[in-house]
Design an enzyme around this catalytic site. Structure first.
Site, short mmCIF file in Angstrom:
data_model
loop_
_atom_site.label_atom_id
_atom_site.label_comp_id
_atom_site.label_asym_id
_atom_site.label_seq_id
_atom_site.Cartn_x
_atom_site.Cartn_y
_atom_site.Cartn_z
N SER A 84 12.08 43.83 28.51
CA SER A 84 12.16 44.61 29.75
C SER A 84 10.78 44.81 30.35
O SER A 84 9.84 45.23 29.67
CB SER A 84 12.81 45.97 29.48
OG SER A 84 12.68 46.81 30.60
N GLU A 117 19.18 42.39 42.00
CA GLU A 117 18.82 43.81 41.98
C GLU A 117 17.82 44.10 43.10
O GLU A 117 16.60 43.98 42.91
CB GLU A 117 18.22 44.19 40.63
CG GLU A 117 19.20 44.11 39.46
CD GLU A 117 18.64 44.67 38.17
OE1 GLU A 117 17.43 45.02 38.14
OE2 GLU A 117 19.39 44.76 37.18
#
Length: 360
Positions: free
Chosen positions: A268, A325
């Protein structure tokens, strides 16, 4: 010396054979069978414990197997006799299998899996977890130490980058965060009314300049999900897996869907302190609808001028392995952000293009 039973049996047969030559042909097969029987008996006697263990094991297997089938667990019948019944007589109805279409299943976003208050995860490793930070409040309490130095969007043809540049570190499902990197991240603090927001201190000035410019252009941003440590990323990812499994998916199916919306731990960008989820004061939901808002459009058109890129653009899902996103922005520096945005690339594509990299 006392003769054994085998010896007496053999002696008796030989005696009979000597008396009557016509019985000799019948005695031979009888003797062969008899000798075989005595040898088998001797072997069994010598290995009694072993055969007893095998017998007990077989008996336990039979008993256990009998309790494994409904036909043996119906109880006693009349007069105390065992009364087995068939599966049809038990009126068993099996639930219908519902086929789950993974492509049609709605993907859960971060808001669906955030830890609830009161579960002991309001802080993780000393980091306060607050959902959103108002850009207006941030600007009231913080000022950039250097003025805005935005680019016009023009990049020289000889623009070259170093693969060792911390701003361009590639982190995704195929490229995990290097061991020990998190301990070296210089986390900076941004004061807010709700507490402290953390991210890499080297991007704070550009971030403050961007939200200041957005405010001047009539757009009020909200920052959410700045730096996340490994522990919090695990919480989000595992929560998403558990919610999918409650919908009837297997663990592997749930893992597959979860990894499309929440990057797996140690992959991440939020753990780098270089990524931010940004929404607005009028649209706070993390979904594709944000792209159609004034804030979403402003960020898509202007964030690169301050060193940020739309990390997971639409139509590039097969490259980034993450769904579209429009709220997720990653800091890469002004020059790299300009190249990536102007050419419609992703960070993965920049890394695969040799023309922009210095010779090792």
């Amino acid at each position: 010396m006392k003769m054994s039973l085998e010896e007496r049996f053999r002696k008796k047969l030989l005696k009979v054979g000597k008396k009557n030559r016509f019985c000799r042909f019948c005695i031979i097969p009888v003797m062969v069978v008899g000798m075989f029987f005595f040898h088998v008996a001797a072997y069994v006697k010598g290995n009694g414990k072993r055969f007893a263990m095998l017998a007990v094991t077989f008996l336990l297997f039979v008993v256990y197997s009998s309790f494994s089938f409904p036909i043996f667990i119906s109880g006693n019948g009349e007069n105390g006799e065992w009364n087995p019944i068939s599966a049809e007589a038990q009126d068993i109805v099996l639930a219908e299998e519902t086929e789950i279409n993974l492509e049609e299943l709605e993907l859960l976003d971060d808001d669906d899996v955030r830890p609830e208050s009161g579960n002991g995860l309001e802080t993780v490793h000393g980091m306060e977890i607050v959902e959103r930070y108002s850009a207006s409040e941030i600007l009231e309490l913080n000022q950039p130490s250097t003025p805005s130095d935005v680019t016009s969007g023009e990049v020289t043809t000889d623009c070259k980058f170093s693969r060792d540049d911390w701003r361009l570190l590639l982190v995704n499902k195929q490229h995990s965060i290097p061991d020990g990197y998190e301990e070296k991240v210089p986390l900076g603090k941004i004061m807010t009314m709700k507490g402290i927001m953390r991210c890499d201190e080297r991007i704070i000035d550009d971030l403050l300049n961007m939200i200041q410019q957005a405010k001047e252009d009539g757009v009020t941003l909200q920052i959410c999900s700045p730096y996340r440590d490994l522990e919090y990323q695990k919480v989000l990812f595992n929560n998403k897996i558990n919610k999918y499994m409650k919908k009837g998916l297997s663990y592997m199916e749930a893992y597959q869907l979860a990894s499309q919306a929440v990057t797996v731990p140690n992959a991440s960008e939020h753990q780098l302190g270089l990524a931010l989820d940004i929404v607005s004061d009028t649209y706070i939901i993390l979904d594709e609808g944000f792209a159609d808002t004034d804030a979403g459009k402003w960020l898509a058109e202007n964030s690169y001028r301050f060193g940020f890129i739309l990390r997971y653009p639409k139509g590039k899902e097969d490259i980034t392995c993450i769904e579209y996103e429009p709220w997720h922005f990653r800091y890469v520096g002004v020059e790299a952000a300009t190249v990536i945005t102007e050419r419609g690339m992703t960070l993965e594509e920049l890394w695969d293009s040799e023309e922009f990299w210095e010779e090792p």
